[in-house]
Design a protein around this motif. Sequence first.
Motif, short mmCIF file in Angstrom:
data_model
loop_
_atom_site.label_atom_id
_atom_site.label_comp_id
_atom_site.label_asym_id
_atom_site.label_seq_id
_atom_site.Cartn_x
_atom_site.Cartn_y
_atom_site.Cartn_z
N ARG A 27 66.97 -37.35 -88.69
CA ARG A 27 66.45 -36.18 -89.40
C ARG A 27 67.15 -34.88 -88.99
O ARG A 27 66.93 -33.84 -89.60
CB ARG A 27 64.95 -36.04 -89.15
N ARG A 197 53.06 -31.93 -96.03
CA ARG A 197 54.07 -32.76 -95.38
C ARG A 197 53.91 -34.23 -95.79
O ARG A 197 54.90 -34.91 -96.10
CB ARG A 197 53.96 -32.64 -93.86
N ALA A 201 57.18 -35.89 -97.98
CA ALA A 201 58.10 -36.60 -97.07
C ALA A 201 58.90 -37.67 -97.82
O ALA A 201 60.07 -37.93 -97.47
CB ALA A 201 57.33 -37.23 -95.92
N PHE A 206 60.85 -32.14 -95.24
CA PHE A 206 60.01 -32.16 -94.05
C PHE A 206 59.35 -30.79 -93.85
O PHE A 206 60.04 -29.78 -93.73
CB PHE A 206 60.82 -32.57 -92.83
#
Length: 340
Positions: A27, A197, A201, A206
């Motif tokens: 990420r 969130r 996602a 994010f």
Amino acid sequence: MAKHTLLWSIVGVGALVAIRAVQRRNRQIDFRDKVVVITGGSRGLGLVIARQLAQEGARLAICARTQEALDAAAAELRTHGHDVYAHRCDLTDKDQLDDFFEHVNQQLGPVDVLINNAGVIMAGPYANTTDDDFHDSMNTNFWAAYHATNAVLPDMQARKAGRIVNVASFGGKVSVPHLLPYSASKFALVGYSEGLRAEVARDNIFVTTICPGLIRTGSPRQALVRGQHEKEYAWFKIGDSLPGLSLSAEKVASEIIEATRYGEAERIVSLPAKFAGAVHGLFPGLVTDTLAFINTLLPDPSLSGHNSIRKEGKELETSLSQNPLTTLTEEAAQHNNELI
């Protein structure tokens, strides 16, 4: 049997840690050449975040209500060769907000990272607050972040990439006496941020919720105050200044950027905030009773009609608020564009 259970428990924990490490690495983003919008970026924490992201090569867009402060912030950032678009905007006016984001898209391109940092805070006993105090706090601290998010979210979903950072507060986890309009609006922002969130996602977007404790940004002079004005302002400014109880704006900004870099769900900043939040989660009644005691140490509600007026902190400086205990806040105010 007990040994086997312990062994498998250790293996399970190790596997979970490894998975989280891989997930965190996957990420991770590089801010270089990313278009980053920072609301309330002309002073205080927003300006410090802008400085640090500029050093990482981000292409910045900042907005604020005050043109003079905005010009000063933009000039400082550009002096160091950083790319920044500055736009005067009242985020509580949706037309102005939409116009700002349209111009960002035209000037810099699609938004990669949105940092909802703009906020207002009011100190004063509940007995002296009004409906307008709650409306104003909600409009800036919640609705502005909500509308800003909706301004960038469709494009992020189309590109399957994006970061949205909501700078809430420890006051959005534990409601603090004499800060009720602020806490109510930050609780709303925390709930919205956490739920959002979970929903976005799947689009590789994010949403990160930031809950700092007290921060030495130099911003108490911008706070709104009701009740016994000078006393209310003094306790607020002193609490915002004490090392150990408060953190430097630079430290908080770096934590926000790291949480954003790795797409963390939430980061509570400062040890006092983490400790109080953990205790509140286990023993909410104990924390509430403790806050009730602290409330007895704060200034009583004012019975004077004059003191029902809402004033800004910068109008209320006295020897109570300007003393060695507030030196760090005074220095931060000079450094972070709060004196304009």
